[in-house]
Write a protein that holds these residues in place. Structure first.
Motif, PDB file in Angstrom:
ATOM      1  N   UNK A  48      11.107 -12.229  10.937  1.00 57.61           N
ATOM      2  CA  UNK A  48      10.287 -11.972  12.128  1.00 57.61           C
ATOM      3  C   UNK A  48      10.364 -10.497  12.532  1.00 57.61           C
ATOM      4  N   UNK A  49      11.573  -9.932  12.453  1.00 62.06           N
ATOM      5  CA  UNK A  49      11.727  -8.517  12.794  1.00 62.06           C
ATOM      6  C   UNK A  49      10.937  -7.638  11.828  1.00 62.06           C
ATOM      7  N   UNK A  50      10.994  -7.980  10.548  1.00 53.79           N
ATOM      8  CA  UNK A  50      10.233  -7.213   9.565  1.00 53.79           C
ATOM      9  C   UNK A  50       8.742  -7.393   9.752  1.00 53.79           C
ATOM     10  N   UNK A  51       8.321  -8.619   9.999  1.00 53.54           N
ATOM     11  CA  UNK A  51       6.893  -8.895  10.176  1.00 53.54           C
ATOM     12  C   UNK A  51       6.333  -8.109  11.358  1.00 53.54           C
ATOM     13  N   UNK A  52       7.123  -7.998  12.421  1.00 51.39           N
ATOM     14  CA  UNK A  52       6.673  -7.244  13.592  1.00 51.39           C
ATOM     15  C   UNK A  52       6.403  -5.786  13.228  1.00 51.39           C
ATOM     16  N   UNK A  53       7.295  -5.226  12.374  1.00 52.43           N
ATOM     17  CA  UNK A  53       7.063  -3.834  11.946  1.00 52.43           C
ATOM     18  C   UNK A  53       5.802  -3.711  11.095  1.00 52.43           C
ATOM     19  N   UNK A  54       5.600  -4.647  10.167  1.00 55.64           N
ATOM     20  CA  UNK A  54       4.413  -4.575   9.316  1.00 55.64           C
ATOM     21  C   UNK A  54       3.133  -4.767  10.139  1.00 55.64           C
ATOM     22  N   UNK A  55       3.200  -5.605  11.168  1.00 56.35           N
ATOM     23  CA  UNK A  55       2.027  -5.739  12.045  1.00 56.35           C
ATOM     24  C   UNK A  55       1.757  -4.407  12.746  1.00 56.35           C
ATOM     25  N   UNK A  56       2.829  -3.765  13.179  1.00 54.44           N
ATOM     26  CA  UNK A  56       2.684  -2.490  13.858  1.00 54.44           C
ATOM     27  C   UNK A  56       2.063  -1.438  12.930  1.00 54.44           C
ATOM     28  N   UNK A  57       2.338  -1.603  11.628  1.00 51.94           N
ATOM     29  CA  UNK A  57       1.752  -0.671  10.656  1.00 51.94           C
ATOM     30  C   UNK A  57       0.330  -1.065  10.295  1.00 51.94           C
ATOM     31  N   UNK A  58      -0.204  -2.101  10.923  1.00 52.32           N
ATOM     32  CA  UNK A  58      -1.617  -2.414  10.747  1.00 52.32           C
ATOM     33  C   UNK A  58      -1.937  -3.604   9.852  1.00 52.32           C
ATOM     34  N   UNK A  59      -0.919  -4.327   9.415  1.00 50.47           N
ATOM     35  CA  UNK A  59      -1.200  -5.474   8.551  1.00 50.47           C
ATOM     36  C   UNK A  59      -1.487  -6.723   9.378  1.00 50.47           C
TER      37      UNK A  59
ATOM     38  N   UNK B  76      -1.282 -10.568  10.514  1.00 46.68           N
ATOM     39  CA  UNK B  76      -0.067 -11.373  10.689  1.00 46.68           C
ATOM     40  C   UNK B  76       0.406 -12.081   9.417  1.00 46.68           C
ATOM     41  N   UNK B  77      -0.504 -12.729   8.691  1.00 45.82           N
ATOM     42  CA  UNK B  77      -0.082 -13.456   7.491  1.00 45.82           C
ATOM     43  C   UNK B  77       0.465 -12.500   6.431  1.00 45.82           C
ATOM     44  N   UNK B  78      -0.226 -11.375   6.240  1.00 47.24           N
ATOM     45  CA  UNK B  78       0.253 -10.370   5.295  1.00 47.24           C
ATOM     46  C   UNK B  78       1.585  -9.786   5.758  1.00 47.24           C
ATOM     47  N   UNK B  79       1.695  -9.545   7.046  1.00 49.01           N
ATOM     48  CA  UNK B  79       2.904  -8.933   7.588  1.00 49.01           C
ATOM     49  C   UNK B  79       4.117  -9.827   7.323  1.00 49.01           C
ATOM     50  N   UNK B  80       3.955 -11.116   7.555  1.00 47.98           N
ATOM     51  CA  UNK B  80       5.062 -12.044   7.292  1.00 47.98           C
ATOM     52  C   UNK B  80       5.389 -12.075   5.806  1.00 47.98           C
ATOM     53  N   UNK B  81       4.358 -12.162   4.974  1.00 44.27           N
ATOM     54  CA  UNK B  81       4.574 -12.218   3.535  1.00 44.27           C
ATOM     55  C   UNK B  81       5.292 -10.955   3.047  1.00 44.27           C
ATOM     56  N   UNK B  82       4.864  -9.795   3.523  1.00 36.64           N
ATOM     57  CA  UNK B  82       5.490  -8.543   3.090  1.00 36.64           C
ATOM     58  C   UNK B  82       6.931  -8.433   3.592  1.00 36.64           C
ATOM     59  N   UNK B  83       7.190  -8.959   4.766  1.00 35.62           N
ATOM     60  CA  UNK B  83       8.571  -8.950   5.263  1.00 35.62           C
ATOM     61  C   UNK B  83       9.457  -9.794   4.356  1.00 35.62           C
TER      62      UNK B  83
ATOM     63  N   UNK C 143       3.317  -4.322  -3.672  1.00 33.94           N
ATOM     64  CA  UNK C 143       2.765  -5.404  -2.851  1.00 33.94           C
ATOM     65  C   UNK C 143       2.147  -4.856  -1.573  1.00 33.94           C
ATOM     66  N   UNK C 144       2.796  -3.840  -0.991  1.00 36.85           N
ATOM     67  CA  UNK C 144       2.261  -3.221   0.226  1.00 36.85           C
ATOM     68  C   UNK C 144       0.912  -2.552  -0.067  1.00 36.85           C
ATOM     69  N   UNK C 145       0.873  -1.783  -1.151  1.00 38.55           N
ATOM     70  CA  UNK C 145      -0.362  -1.074  -1.490  1.00 38.55           C
ATOM     71  C   UNK C 145      -1.483  -2.050  -1.801  1.00 38.55           C
ATOM     72  N   UNK C 146      -1.144  -3.156  -2.473  1.00 38.62           N
ATOM     73  CA  UNK C 146      -2.164  -4.162  -2.785  1.00 38.62           C
ATOM     74  C   UNK C 146      -2.737  -4.773  -1.515  1.00 38.62           C
ATOM     75  N   UNK C 147      -1.876  -5.002  -0.533  1.00 35.41           N
ATOM     76  CA  UNK C 147      -2.352  -5.569   0.737  1.00 35.41           C
ATOM     77  C   UNK C 147      -3.197  -4.555   1.491  1.00 35.41           C
ATOM     78  N   UNK C 148      -2.853  -3.267   1.362  1.00 39.12           N
ATOM     79  CA  UNK C 148      -3.644  -2.227   2.026  1.00 39.12           C
ATOM     80  C   UNK C 148      -5.033  -2.123   1.417  1.00 39.12           C
ATOM     81  N   UNK C 149      -5.099  -2.246   0.075  1.00 42.86           N
ATOM     82  CA  UNK C 149      -6.391  -2.109  -0.604  1.00 42.86           C
ATOM     83  C   UNK C 149      -7.353  -3.226  -0.247  1.00 42.86           C
ATOM     84  N   UNK C 150      -6.799  -4.402   0.040  1.00 45.96           N
ATOM     85  CA  UNK C 150      -7.665  -5.524   0.398  1.00 45.96           C
ATOM     86  C   UNK C 150      -8.379  -5.254   1.707  1.00 45.96           C
ATOM     87  N   UNK C 151      -7.622  -4.714   2.693  1.00 51.72           N
ATOM     88  CA  UNK C 151      -8.238  -4.479   4.003  1.00 51.72           C
ATOM     89  C   UNK C 151      -9.040  -3.187   4.025  1.00 51.72           C
TER      90      UNK C 151
END
Lengths: 195, 195
Positions: free
Chosen positions: A131-142, A144-151, A184-192
């Motif tokens: 959850x702590x990691x997902x919150x950071x990834x959301x803050x970076x613009x991902x 919610x589902x991607x943010x949790x997965x990346x965390x 994995x992060x870059x792949x998620x960025x390319x999708x959006x």
DNA sequence: GTCTATAAACCGATAGAC
DNA sequence: GTCTATCGGTTTATAGAC
């Protein structure tokens, strides 16, 4: 002072658990290294070894989370954060003779099928990390589902690399795992935002 | 028949190590579940528990490697191979009440800083896995350095996910980790053949 | 090779003096 | 709240009968 006997027991146990795990860490060894009388364990932890272990899992889990959060919160973006985090883990590992990796992974595997109370404690810690990691990834613009997965990818990448690194006494696996997490992060960025 | 007492001891120990790890698996428990007399352990393994453990690590390591190789060798490409492998791991894990994950990971973490003989045995197993995986990735067309890195990514992805999955009693982490491994594969493919 | 008995050390846990 | 002594059970390992 009456100072810190309980805290010293918890801190000592945490270090012993990280290096040797739960079953092979004896209460006698704990009090010997903590410089505490044997009776103190049952004074502060009437539930015995299991209660002490549950508190150690939660305490060291929280401490490790704060450590990683501090690194992530200083980074300008997700990729930099992950690279910094993995590099720091590799440095610590090598500097401590490949002992200081995850504080609860060994215990987590040991109790997963043998002690449901402690298993639940480790699950709560991992969940808080996710959850702590997902919150950071959301803050970076991902999203919610991607943010949790990346965390989860971040944490499992660290955990898996720790297993191989400690066995091989090498940090190679951490480098390799970091490259997968950033991919994995870059792949998620390319999708959006495809270019 | 005089049949298979030694093999039965090794197989039983392997299962117990996977579920409870090394220190908490007693020799009495092993012979009880293997249906063997206590003396047989020291007859076949004069070096005692440590020698038995070393053989169990190597034997179960080899068996797990062959299992994964069989899956990888049936797949048409790297991404399919990884997806099939992670899906199979998730199925097995859920079907065995989250017990059957990696046969040596728990022991590997337990002995990493406490028994250098057994640590070296786990390191040899992981090294054999990496080489076996790297050979497949080379066959799929990746350069040697990428092939080795991707093999490590694959194994660490599984290992890290196993830790979280067993703790949470959920296969979510395996799904997330698989997505990172395939992302790393695709990223390596794009470098050699950008579109 | 099979099996039992037992040694010596250690474990977690408890009781109770101080 | 500190500290010690000890209980009952377990551990690995060994000795020795069969």
């Amino acid at each position: 002072m009456a100072a810190g006997t309980r805290e010293r027991i918890v801190a000592t146990t945490s270090e012993l658990f990280r290096r040797q795990g739960y079953p092979s860490t004896g209460l006698k060894q704990i009090v010997a290294e903590a410089g505490a009388p044997f009776g103190s364990i049952y004074h502060f932890f009437p539930g015995g070894k299991q209660q002490l272990a549950a508190e150690v899992i939660r305490t060291s889990g929280r401490a490790y989370q704060q450590l990683v959060e501090a690194i992530l919160d200083e980074a300008p973006d997700a990729v930099t954060a992950v690279e910094t985090g993995f590099a720091a883990a590799a440095e610590t590992l090598a500097a401590t003779d490949y002992a200081d990796a995850c504080p609860i992974a060994t215990v987590a595997l040991e109790v997963a099928s043998t002690d449901d109370t402690l298993r639940a404690a480790t699950a709560e810690v991992f969940d808080a990390w996710v959850e702590a990691g997902a919150a950071r990834f959301r803050r970076w613009g991902f999203a919610p589902a991607d943010a949790r997965r990346l965390a989860i990818v971040f944490i499992t990448g660290l955990e898996g690399a720790f297993v191989l690194c400690r066995a091989a006494r090498s940090t190679e696996a951490l480098t390799a795992a970091a490259s997968a997490v950033t991919a994995a992060i870059r792949a998620a960025q390319e999708v959006s935002a495809p270019r």
